[in-house]
Design a protein around this motif. Structure first.
Motif, PDB file in Angstrom:
ATOM      1  N   LYS A 536       0.970  -1.467   0.096  1.00 55.73           N
ATOM      2  CA  LYS A 536      -0.163  -0.124   0.108  1.00 55.73           C
ATOM      3  C   LYS A 536       0.848   1.250   0.115  1.00 55.73           C
ATOM      4  N   THR A 537       2.042   1.176   0.921  1.00 56.12           N
ATOM      5  CA  THR A 537       3.005   2.386   0.747  1.00 56.12           C
ATOM      6  C   THR A 537       3.557   2.883  -0.669  1.00 56.12           C
ATOM      7  N   SER A 538       4.067   1.836  -1.327  1.00 54.79           N
ATOM      8  CA  SER A 538       4.372   1.991  -2.833  1.00 54.79           C
ATOM      9  C   SER A 538       3.426   2.484  -3.709  1.00 54.79           C
ATOM     10  N   VAL A 539       1.977   1.968  -3.520  1.00 51.31           N
ATOM     11  CA  VAL A 539       1.071   2.283  -4.250  1.00 51.31           C
ATOM     12  C   VAL A 539       0.667   3.728  -3.961  1.00 51.31           C
ATOM     13  N   SER A 540       0.865   4.217  -2.568  1.00 53.84           N
ATOM     14  CA  SER A 540       0.590   5.575  -2.124  1.00 53.84           C
ATOM     15  C   SER A 540       1.600   6.488  -2.839  1.00 53.84           C
ATOM     16  N   LEU A 541       2.708   6.154  -2.841  1.00 46.81           N
ATOM     17  CA  LEU A 541       3.830   7.102  -3.354  1.00 46.81           C
ATOM     18  C   LEU A 541       3.542   6.994  -4.729  1.00 46.81           C
ATOM     19  N   SER A 542       3.169   6.111  -5.475  1.00 41.22           N
ATOM     20  CA  SER A 542       3.165   6.166  -7.017  1.00 41.22           C
ATOM     21  C   SER A 542       1.875   6.913  -7.391  1.00 41.22           C
ATOM     22  N   LEU A 543       0.896   6.760  -6.668  1.00 39.06           N
ATOM     23  CA  LEU A 543      -0.326   7.547  -6.864  1.00 39.06           C
ATOM     24  C   LEU A 543      -0.155   9.045  -6.641  1.00 39.06           C
ATOM     25  N   ALA A 544       0.478   9.385  -5.707  1.00 46.41           N
ATOM     26  CA  ALA A 544       0.909  10.673  -5.478  1.00 46.41           C
ATOM     27  C   ALA A 544       1.692  11.505  -6.671  1.00 46.41           C
ATOM     28  N   GLN A 545       2.658  10.665  -6.870  1.00 47.29           N
ATOM     29  CA  GLN A 545       3.586  11.246  -7.958  1.00 47.29           C
ATOM     30  C   GLN A 545       2.687  11.225  -9.285  1.00 47.29           C
ATOM     31  N   ASN A 546       1.948  10.288  -9.672  1.00 50.24           N
ATOM     32  CA  ASN A 546       1.190  10.413 -10.817  1.00 50.24           C
ATOM     33  C   ASN A 546      -0.117  11.531 -10.696  1.00 50.24           C
ATOM     34  N   MET A 547      -0.689  11.756  -9.631  1.00 47.40           N
ATOM     35  CA  MET A 547      -1.700  12.739  -9.568  1.00 47.40           C
ATOM     36  C   MET A 547      -0.887  14.164  -9.810  1.00 47.40           C
ATOM     37  N   SER A 548       0.236  14.307  -9.132  1.00 46.11           N
ATOM     38  CA  SER A 548       0.970  15.500  -9.170  1.00 46.11           C
ATOM     39  C   SER A 548       1.295  16.004 -10.616  1.00 46.11           C
ATOM     40  N   GLY A 549       1.453  14.794 -11.554  1.00 43.74           N
ATOM     41  CA  GLY A 549       1.586  15.106 -12.951  1.00 43.74           C
ATOM     42  C   GLY A 549       0.495  15.865 -13.686  1.00 43.74           C
ATOM     43  N   LEU A 550      -0.782  15.800 -12.820  1.00 46.28           N
ATOM     44  CA  LEU A 550      -1.858  16.494 -13.522  1.00 46.28           C
ATOM     45  C   LEU A 550      -1.695  18.086 -13.288  1.00 46.28           C
ATOM     46  N   GLY A 551      -0.736  18.451 -12.720  1.00 45.75           N
ATOM     47  CA  GLY A 551      -0.260  19.941 -12.316  1.00 45.75           C
ATOM     48  C   GLY A 551      -1.216  20.146 -10.948  1.00 45.75           C
ATOM     49  N   LYS A 552      -1.557  19.314 -10.317  1.00 44.62           N
ATOM     50  CA  LYS A 552      -2.336  19.435  -8.970  1.00 44.62           C
ATOM     51  C   LYS A 552      -1.437  19.358  -8.067  1.00 44.62           C
ATOM     52  N   LYS A 553      -1.715  20.055  -6.838  1.00 44.10           N
ATOM     53  CA  LYS A 553      -1.006  20.058  -5.447  1.00 44.10           C
ATOM     54  C   LYS A 553      -1.467  18.778  -4.714  1.00 44.10           C
ATOM     55  N   VAL A 554      -0.641  17.833  -4.627  1.00 44.30           N
ATOM     56  CA  VAL A 554      -0.694  16.551  -3.981  1.00 44.30           C
ATOM     57  C   VAL A 554       0.173  16.381  -2.794  1.00 44.30           C
ATOM     58  N   LEU A 555      -0.511  16.080  -1.521  1.00 44.98           N
ATOM     59  CA  LEU A 555       0.046  15.791  -0.323  1.00 44.98           C
ATOM     60  C   LEU A 555       0.156  14.365   0.036  1.00 44.98           C
ATOM     61  N   LEU A 556       1.045  13.761   0.545  1.00 45.63           N
ATOM     62  CA  LEU A 556       1.157  12.368   0.942  1.00 45.63           C
ATOM     63  C   LEU A 556       1.497  12.372   2.287  1.00 45.63           C
ATOM     64  N   MET A 557       0.392  11.659   3.337  1.00 41.28           N
ATOM     65  CA  MET A 557       0.696  11.750   4.689  1.00 41.28           C
ATOM     66  C   MET A 557       0.990  10.446   5.204  1.00 41.28           C
ATOM     67  N   GLU A 558       2.014  10.301   6.219  1.00 42.10           N
ATOM     68  CA  GLU A 558       2.288   8.914   6.494  1.00 42.10           C
ATOM     69  C   GLU A 558       1.723   8.873   7.827  1.00 42.10           C
ATOM     70  N   CYS A 559       0.521   8.111   8.007  1.00 44.11           N
ATOM     71  CA  CYS A 559      -0.282   8.233   9.334  1.00 44.11           C
ATOM     72  C   CYS A 559       0.091   6.672  10.087  1.00 44.11           C
ATOM     73  N   ASP A 560       1.073   6.073   9.634  1.00 44.01           N
ATOM     74  CA  ASP A 560       1.447   4.980  10.474  1.00 44.01           C
ATOM     75  C   ASP A 560       2.698   5.408  11.122  1.00 44.01           C
ATOM     76  N   ILE A 561       2.372   6.124  12.440  1.00 36.36           N
ATOM     77  CA  ILE A 561       3.372   6.782  13.283  1.00 36.36           C
ATOM     78  C   ILE A 561       3.942   5.616  14.023  1.00 36.36           C
ATOM     79  N   ARG A 562       3.397   4.556  14.238  1.00 30.65           N
ATOM     80  CA  ARG A 562       4.218   3.453  14.875  1.00 30.65           C
ATOM     81  C   ARG A 562       5.218   2.855  14.209  1.00 30.65           C
ATOM     82  N   SER A 604       5.893  13.075   6.687  1.00 29.85           N
ATOM     83  CA  SER A 604       6.009  11.984   7.582  1.00 29.85           C
ATOM     84  C   SER A 604       5.416  11.662   8.885  1.00 29.85           C
ATOM     85  N   GLY A 605       5.362  10.628   9.188  1.00 28.41           N
ATOM     86  CA  GLY A 605       4.692  10.452  10.933  1.00 28.41           C
ATOM     87  C   GLY A 605       6.003  10.714  11.781  1.00 28.41           C
ATOM     88  N   ASP A 606       5.660  11.193  12.799  1.00 27.17           N
ATOM     89  CA  ASP A 606       6.857  11.428  13.945  1.00 27.17           C
ATOM     90  C   ASP A 606       6.158  10.519  15.125  1.00 27.17           C
TER      91      ASP A 606
END
Length: 721
Positions: A536-562, A604-606
């Protein structure tokens, strides 16, 4: 983006139990190459067995016919003669009986003797082992296994068991039945003896040998029966001759001891006896007459009335006294005087008649005894003569039968005739075409069985159709396994390989997510899974990169703080995480990680001392998401696995779209069912699924390759990476 009308996450058990013919056809089509391979293997093994391993079996058939008519040289009507002709076929049951005779142990023993099988090493194991022992050298007789066993074992080697000739013969007789097959020819009095052997000549020898033994046995049986009958007839003839001699002696002695002249004399004596009895009857009548007259005279004398006496003269009973009673000149005294004289005459006449009667009676008794004696002697004579004649006729009959049997012994013909001898034939076994066809079918069946066993035992998902059928949810994308050396290369992969299968699959995934709800485009997209390491993390990163290619502002949040796995993808360094941003201890710009120009921003998560679930349930987290919504077009949240911690269920309440990642051939059905049910339990159903980390090579191996063309194309350049 919540859809209240999404169907249940998992199909009902009732629907799961239905037989889906289309599913069966799909399984078969997917595994067509496996079935073809197993069919080829089965066909090859069948051909190897048929042409290299299987030993050819050669049949040889002898045809025998039973004679249905007797060839009677002489007419034997006795029971002995009926026994001699044993070949008369009265019904078809005779053929079955004869086939049982052929299969009998006695017949097999005669075949062993006829073919001298006891002196053949192929059938006598004692002879075969002796030949092998003579041909063995020391090295051939050496066995490493026996040598090693002897070093570590104190047990004495068992002595070799030597079978006696009787035991060998009994075993050979028992096995011989397996060489032969007997079958009647329909609607005839013929039957076949078929021998089967690995040696063509041996099969012919066996079939003809058994036929010859059976025919000869029939002739021998006839000779045995005739021999016994001849002995019996000879013995009976001798006994009859002795009886005839004894009868002649008895007849001679009887004739010498009797006075009988002939039967005519006996007839004359009978006639004489009859005449004498008639005379006796006349004498008796005279005596009776005289006695009656005497009685009448006495009655007349008793009467004193002369008129009454004269009246008696008119009566028929006194007719003899009428001259006396009817004389009118006589007075009563004269009548009495005449009656007295008549009485005296009658007495004299009575005495004379009685004496004659007694003498004649004595003669009659003597003649009667003579007649009875002569009759008895004549009857006995005739009995002796009849017995002598009967024994003589029987003796002549026995002598005749004995001569007939002696003559017939030289003219015996077999009751079963060999119509056709066994000849060499082509091998009927193995039937190569049948074996190869059967092994081909077995190979096909084995392949089909492997397919269905694999499908039944498969507890994971290998095709998007399977995933959709099981969950009733849409598969938004099928993402192949990403081939990168390090995790840091994931973000730049789609940029460096825009035409790869992975990049195209991410494009399809993005389009599916954005067009899932035409009325309202999702802004906050949560990506989760059942368990860790489902991509799921690789898909999240790839999807974020792909959406940013549309000229949109994209934010990827890491909510797995454990686990905070983003540190393996990026050099987070001293960047504060979203918890610091949420708590107000850091500014947004300080938290943003920008690994590439015009790429997505990453937070990222802290590490925090607070409970992660409490963090995501807090109002501050809600306020943070509201603030980020104003700053970015799309927010992608990478959450912990649903089954691991409750964080994803809490975060899902604030997401517009929930995308669930399913590891190809990894996530089990029970794990997926549990994860989806957990999200549904808090009112946050999943909007779509991702079949992630698909191994293209294994896909082809499993036969699913055709099912993925819709999602990321079939062209070779899509899978080049």
């Amino acid at each position: 983006m919540k859809n209240a009308n999404v169907p249940s996450a998992v199909k009902s058990q009732a629907n799961a139990d239905d037989i889906d013919l289309f599913w069966i056809l799909k399984v078969l089509w997917r595994g067509k190459f496996i079935v073809a391979f197993t069919a080829f293997v089965g066909f090859t093994l069948g051909g190897y067995y048929a042409f290299r391993v299987a030993v050819p079996i050669y049949p040889a058939t002898a045809l025998l016919v039973m004679e249905t008519e007797r060839q009677n040289v002489v007419n034997l009507q006795s029971v002995v003669a009926e026994n001699l002709i044993s070949g008369n076929v009265r019904d078809t049951g005779k053929i079955n009986t004869e086939m049982l005779v052929i299969r009998s142990r006695s017949m097999m023993k005669k075949l062993v003797d006829h073919l001298d099988l006891m002196n053949d090493p192929k059938y006598n194991p004692n002879l075969r082992e002796a030949v092998v022992e003579e041909e063995k050298s020391f090295l051939q007789d050496f066995s490493l296994r026996k040598f090693v066993w002897g070093l570590f074992s104190d047990a004495k080697p068992q002595e070799k068991i030597v079978l006696t000739n009787e035991q060998v013969q009994e075993g050979l007789i028992s096995r011989l039945n397996g060489f032969f097959a007997l079958s009647p020819v329909e609607r005839t009095f013929a039957f076949q003896i078929t021998a089967r052997s690995t040696d063509r000549a041996e099969a012919v020898r066996m079939a003809n040998g058994l036929a010859a033994v059976y025919i000869q046995d029939g002739i021998d049986q006839k000779f045995d029966v005739t021999e016994k009958a001849s002995e019996w007839l000879s013995q009976k003839a001798a006994e009859l001759k002795a009886e005839i001699d004894a009868d002649e002696n008895r007849l001679r002695e009887f004739q010498d001891s009797t006075d009988l002249v002939s039967a005519e004399n006996l007839v004359a004596l009978n006639r004489q006896l009859k005449d004498m009895r008639q005379r006796l009857s006349l004498y008796q009548e005279d005596i009776d007459r005289v006695n009656v007259q005497m009685e009448l005279a006495k009655l007349a004398l008793a009467e004193q009335d002369i008129e009454k006496l004269r009246a008696f003269a008119t009566r028929p009973a006194y007719a003899a006294l009428a001259p006396i009673l009817g004389n009118t000149r006589w007075d009563l005294t004269d009548i009495h005087t005449s009656l007295d004289r008549r009485m005296q005459d009658l007495k004299v006449e009575s005495i004379s008649a009685t004496q004659k009667l007694q003498g004649l009676s004595i003669s009659e008794q003597a003649l009667k005894q003579q007649v009875e004696r002569q009759s008895s002697d004549l009857l006995k004579l005739r009995q002796l003569e009849g017995q002598l004649q009967a024994n003589g006729l029987l003796y002549e009959s026995f002598i005749t039968r004995l001569k007939e049997i002696t003559l017939q012994q030289g003219l015996f013909a077999p009751t079963t005739r060999l119509l056709s001898e066994a000849t060499p034939r082509r091998a009927t076994s193995p039937r190569r075409s049948v074996i190869m066809m059967l092994t081909l079918l077995m190979g096909i069946g084995a392949g089909i069985g492997i397919l269905f066993i694999r499908e039944i035992m498969n507890n994971a998902f290998r095709a998007p159709e399977e995933l959709e059928d099981y969950t009733n949810l849409r598969v938004l994308g099928v993402v192949p396994k990403l081939k990168v050396k390090t995790r840091k290369d994931v973000l730049t992969y789609t940029q460096d390989h825009p035409t790869s299968a992975f990049s195209e699959s991410v494009n399809n995934l993005r389009t599916s997510i954005l067009l899932a709800d035409i009325e309202k485009e999702p802004q906050v997209i949560m990506i989760t899974s059942s368990t860790p390491a489902e991509g799921k993390t690789s898909v999240s990163l790839s999807l974020a990169q792909n959406m940013s290619g549309l000229g949109k502002k994209v934010l990827l949040m890491e909510c797995d703080i454990r686990k905070r796995i983003f540190s393996e993808y990026f050099d987070v360094g001293s960047y504060p995480g979203f918890v610091s941003l949420m708590m107000g201890t850091a500014e947004l710009e300080d938290c943003l990680i920008k690994p590439m120009e015009n790429g997505p921003h990453i937070i990222s998560g802290d590490k925090t001392s607070s409970n992660a679930t409490d963090v995501f349930s807090s109002q501050k987290f809600i306020d943070l998401l509201a603030r980020l919504r104003e700053e970015y077009d799309y927010i992608i949240i990478d959450t912990p696995p649903v089954l691991a911690v409750p964080d994803a269920r809490v975060i899902a309440r604030h997401a517009d779209s929930i995308v669930y990642s399913v590891l190809w051939d990894g996530t089990t059905k029970s794990e997926l069912r549990a994860g989806l049910n957990m999200l549904e339990s808090v009112g946050t159903p999943v909007d779509g699924l991702i079949l992630n980390m698909v191994d293209v090579k294994k896909v082809k191996k499993y036969g699913y390759s055709g099912n993925y063309g819709y999602y990321y194309g079939k062209n070779s350049y899509y899978t080049a990476d």
